[in-house]
Every structure is written in C-alpha cells, then in structure tokens.
Design an enzyme around this catalytic site. Sequence first.
Site, PDB file in Angstrom:
ATOM      1  NE  ARG A 120       0.248   6.549  -7.576  1.00  0.00           N
ATOM      2  CZ  ARG A 120       1.232   5.655  -7.729  1.00  0.00           C
ATOM      3  NH1 ARG A 120       1.203   4.521  -7.079  1.00  0.00           N
ATOM      4  NH2 ARG A 120       2.235   5.884  -8.544  1.00  0.00           N
TER       5      ARG A 120
ATOM      6  CG  HIS B 266       3.127   5.586  -3.284  1.00  0.00           C
ATOM      7  ND1 HIS B 266       1.964   4.931  -2.981  1.00  0.00           N
ATOM      8  CD2 HIS B 266       3.856   5.612  -2.142  1.00  0.00           C
ATOM      9  CE1 HIS B 266       1.987   4.563  -1.701  1.00  0.00           C
ATOM     10  NE2 HIS B 266       3.115   4.968  -1.179  1.00  0.00           N
TER      11      HIS B 266
ATOM     12  CE1 TYR C  41       4.618   3.731 -10.644  1.00  0.00           C
ATOM     13  CE2 TYR C  41       6.692   4.339  -9.625  1.00  0.00           C
ATOM     14  CZ  TYR C  41       5.315   4.447  -9.701  1.00  0.00           C
ATOM     15  OH  TYR C  41       4.647   5.276  -8.831  1.00  0.00           O
TER      16      TYR C  41
HETATM   17  C1  LIG Z   1       2.372  -3.507   6.439  1.00  0.00           C
HETATM   18  C2  LIG Z   1       2.953  -2.566   5.436  1.00  0.00           C
HETATM   19  N1  LIG Z   1       3.650  -3.034   4.376  1.00  0.00           N
HETATM   20  C3  LIG Z   1       4.154  -2.184   3.466  1.00  0.00           C
HETATM   21  C4  LIG Z   1       3.967  -0.825   3.602  1.00  0.00           C
HETATM   22  C5  LIG Z   1       4.559   0.109   2.572  1.00  0.00           C
HETATM   23  N2  LIG Z   1       3.511   0.640   1.693  1.00  0.00           N
HETATM   24  C6  LIG Z   1       2.943   1.834   1.921  1.00  0.00           C
HETATM   25  S1  LIG Z   1       1.805   2.211   0.779  1.00  0.00           S
HETATM   26  C7  LIG Z   1       2.055   0.773  -0.067  1.00  0.00           C
HETATM   27  C8  LIG Z   1       1.297   0.459  -1.333  1.00  0.00           C
HETATM   28  C9  LIG Z   1      -0.160   0.452  -1.155  1.00  0.00           C
HETATM   29  O1  LIG Z   1      -0.811   0.335  -2.384  1.00  0.00           O
HETATM   30  P1  LIG Z   1      -2.368   0.372  -2.492  1.00  0.00           P
HETATM   31  O2  LIG Z   1      -2.981  -0.316  -1.311  1.00  0.00           O
HETATM   32  O3  LIG Z   1      -2.754  -0.127  -3.831  1.00  0.00           O
HETATM   33  O4  LIG Z   1      -2.760   1.905  -2.321  1.00  0.00           O
HETATM   34  P2  LIG Z   1      -2.404   3.175  -3.205  1.00  0.00           P
HETATM   35  O5  LIG Z   1      -1.118   3.717  -2.649  1.00  0.00           O
HETATM   36  O6  LIG Z   1      -2.292   2.709  -4.610  1.00  0.00           O
HETATM   37  O7  LIG Z   1      -3.491   4.155  -3.010  1.00  0.00           O
HETATM   38  C10 LIG Z   1       3.030   0.007   0.570  1.00  0.00           C
HETATM   39  C11 LIG Z   1       3.504  -1.315   0.080  1.00  0.00           C
HETATM   40  C12 LIG Z   1       3.234  -0.372   4.721  1.00  0.00           C
HETATM   41  N3  LIG Z   1       2.967   0.923   4.910  1.00  0.00           N
HETATM   42  N4  LIG Z   1       2.730  -1.236   5.616  1.00  0.00           N
END
Ligand SMILES: Cc1ncc(C[n+]2csc(CCOP(=O)(O)OP(=O)(O)O)c2C)c(N)n1
Length: 413
Positions: free
Chosen positions: A274, A278, A287
């Site tokens: 990425r 984020h 980080y």
């Molecule tokens: C059920 C739930 N828990 C936590 C979140 C907060 N949240 C949004 S994105 C994210 C991280 C996701 O990471 P990843 O699946 O690796 O995708 P990336 O953002 O790296 O593309 C989190 C913890 C959420 N949206 N829904």
Amino acid sequence: MTGDELCIPIFKRLRQDGTLYPVEESQVQGEPSQDASPIERDTALRIYRTMLFTRVLDERMLAAQRQGRLSFYMQCTGEEATVIGSAAALQDDDMIMAQYREQGALAWRGFSCDEFMNQMFGNERDYGKGRQMPIHYGSRDLHYMTISSPLATQIPQATGYAYGQKLAGKGQCTITIFGEGAASEGDFHAALNMASVHRVPCIFLCRNNGYAISTPSCEQFAADGIAPRAFGYHMQSIRVDGNDVIAVYEATLAARKIAVETHQPVLIEAMTYRLAAHSSSDDPSGYRSKKEEAIWRDKDPILRMRNWLEAQGWWSEEEEKATGDQLRREVLESMKRAEKLAPPALDTLISDVYDTPTPLLTQQLEDVKQHIRKYPHAYPKGAASMGFTSQELEDSRKVYQERHQRVDGGQTS
Ligand SMILES: Cc1ncc(C[n+]2csc(CCOP(=O)(O)OP(=O)(O)O)c2C)c(N)n1
C-alpha cells in the site's frame, strides 16, 4: 507438525524492467513460449489506461480532500496491477465484491468519471443518494456490489452469491477482494469453509499489501501469510506477485476456469504494497519508514507494465504524456460538474428503506427537517432542495439570527 516447512512460492511473470521471466520447461505446454504475448494488445492497453486513470483519480481526489472539497478518500496507489489485472481476467457479468480500495476494478468495468464523482460528492445523481461516505461506490449494471464499511462482510456474502450463481447454472462466478487484515476476521474463515463445503464458484483474492492501517503484516499472523490457509479448507490456492499485472491476470484466468468448470473456490494471495496512506485521515510516517516506501516505489506496478508495453512496441513517451494530460483534464472537469450539482432531496433519506416508511422513520425525518429549519446556517446552501422554499429558509435564518443577537446581547451586558 508446525507447518514451518510450508512456504508457498510467488508466481511471477514480469520483471521490473519489462522483460518476462523465462518459462520453465515444465510449464510450457505445446508451442507458446515466453516470446508470445501473454495478454493480447487491446486488452493490455485497456488495462494500462485503467491503471493510469486510477492513479490520476487517486492523486486528484486526495488533493481535493486536502483542499476541503471532499471529506474522505482512499487510494489504490501501488495495487493497481492486483485490482485491475484480476478484473480484466473475468467475464463482465461475473460479480465483484470488493473492500474499498478497488476503484480500479470498477473503472475497468466502465464506471465513468462522472459516476465516481457523483458518489464522492453525494449529489443528486449519486446512486446511493448521498447516504454513504465517499468511496462507497456500487453499480448494479456493472455487477459490482456496493462497498460496506464493516470489514470483511463482503467475503461470506460472496460465498452466498456464488452459491446462487451455481444454482442458476449460467457459468458465472464471484470474486471477492479483501486485505490481509480482513482475512483476520472470523467472516473470512466462515466464508472459505462454506465455499469449500458447498463447492461454489468463488475466487477469494487477498491483497496482501503489508499493513492493516498501522499494523504490519508480521503482527497479524505467525504462519506463512494467507495462501496456505486454503489447504485447511481443502481449497486450491496460489500466491502471486501483486505488482506483476501479467501474473495476476494469468492466475485469475486459471482460478476462474477452476471455479466455473469444476465448482471449486480458489484463494489467491497477491503480494503487493500500500504505497499511500491507509486513508486521507491517516499519516503512515508514524509507523513506517521512507526507506521502506522507496523500496516499493521502485517496484511500481504501473512503471513495470509501461516498460513491458514499450518493449512490445505498443506504447511510447508521447502516448504516456498525452494520456496523462487528458485523464487529468477529464477528472478535474468531472469534479467541477459534480460539485455544482444539488444534494439529493431530503425525503429520499428514507424513501427506499421500506415500501411504506415506518412511523418512527417518518418522525425522524420530520425531526431532521425541524433541525434544518432551526439551524439553516449549518446546512449547505442547497438546503432548498431538501424540500424547503427559499422563503422558508430565509425566515428561519432571521429567527435564528434574532435569537442569537438577544443571547449575545444578554451575555455581554
Ligand atoms: C468490523 C470492522 N473492524 C474494524 C474496522 C476498521 N478498519 C477499517 S479498514 C481496517 C484495516 C483493514 O486492513 P486490510 O484488510 O489489510 O486492508 P487495507 O486497508 O490494507 O487495504 C480496519 C481495521 C472496520 N471497518 N470494520
């Protein structure tokens, strides 16, 4: 047995300089060799233009967010090969159920720049009627399920949808795309288990981009990533270089064939990075290091594909510049158009939740209207399109100002 010896290799086709890896003797079936183009010219150019569009969209929308024109944005930057290469290997009526960072797949399907903008600005042409944050796109016509904020919910939904496709017997499949962070949710495991038990035509595509917000992948799992998890569910699996568009395209083509012809789900893990934050609300400098980012910037999937296209004699410096200029113009003009459109009419807030709105919903809508009448200054100028006449809003504005003058006067005396 701990599984330490289980380490899945990465399928690669394209080097960063645009040359192809030599095809192993064992992989060659019949005549084709590394000299034959793995993606035909028109498809390759369409993929590349979609990658460029997605990158330009990301740059412009992040800038728009910084200028205060947009509340929120999420970039696909660095992951274009994974997202667009996989979408390109599907049939147009296969279902896509994505996470939120996959605007490239929707652009590949033909979602127009205006459609992206209308959603992000939540105007009267937004299919979601302004009820969602920016980036929650969706299109029934393009077989792209609307994005949901709760993480990983699309994964079991994809299993269910693919089960329906199997029953319909029309030879379609579903792809669900998610991050390695989402693969830590229980929904991921439930989805794979059910897909395997019911033998549904579903491709589970994990974008392993190194981070779940600020949590690095080394703090998310102890074993060898996501790909080996498929074996526990008796599923086929492949790990692919996610910055290599040819490898992603070929892996998805093969996965689709398995899914549709043998009714078996397949898990693909695409190793990528990425490159951006984020979201527009995040600052990755807290980080991860600039040095780490630079290593991955050198592996840019767009540059890698451009090198390959140029080596094929299919692309040039002039075409690169002209296309970039044209895309930037297109995005800017589209953004200006979307910003000028009115917000959706307020009554649509509840109009298609139930066939007949419940008394509670009707009451809540009335409360919102009263709030707007009381504090019109806090709402967009287009509040008139929320069902009020300009006179009504003007009158309430006067009442509000008079009341505040009285209050201010009382405080200062
Ligand atoms: C059920 C739930 N828990 C936590 C979140 C907060 N949240 C949004 S994105 C994210 C991280 C996701 O990471 P990843 O699946 O690796 O995708 P990336 O953002 O790296 O593309 C989190 C913890 C959420 N949206 N829904």
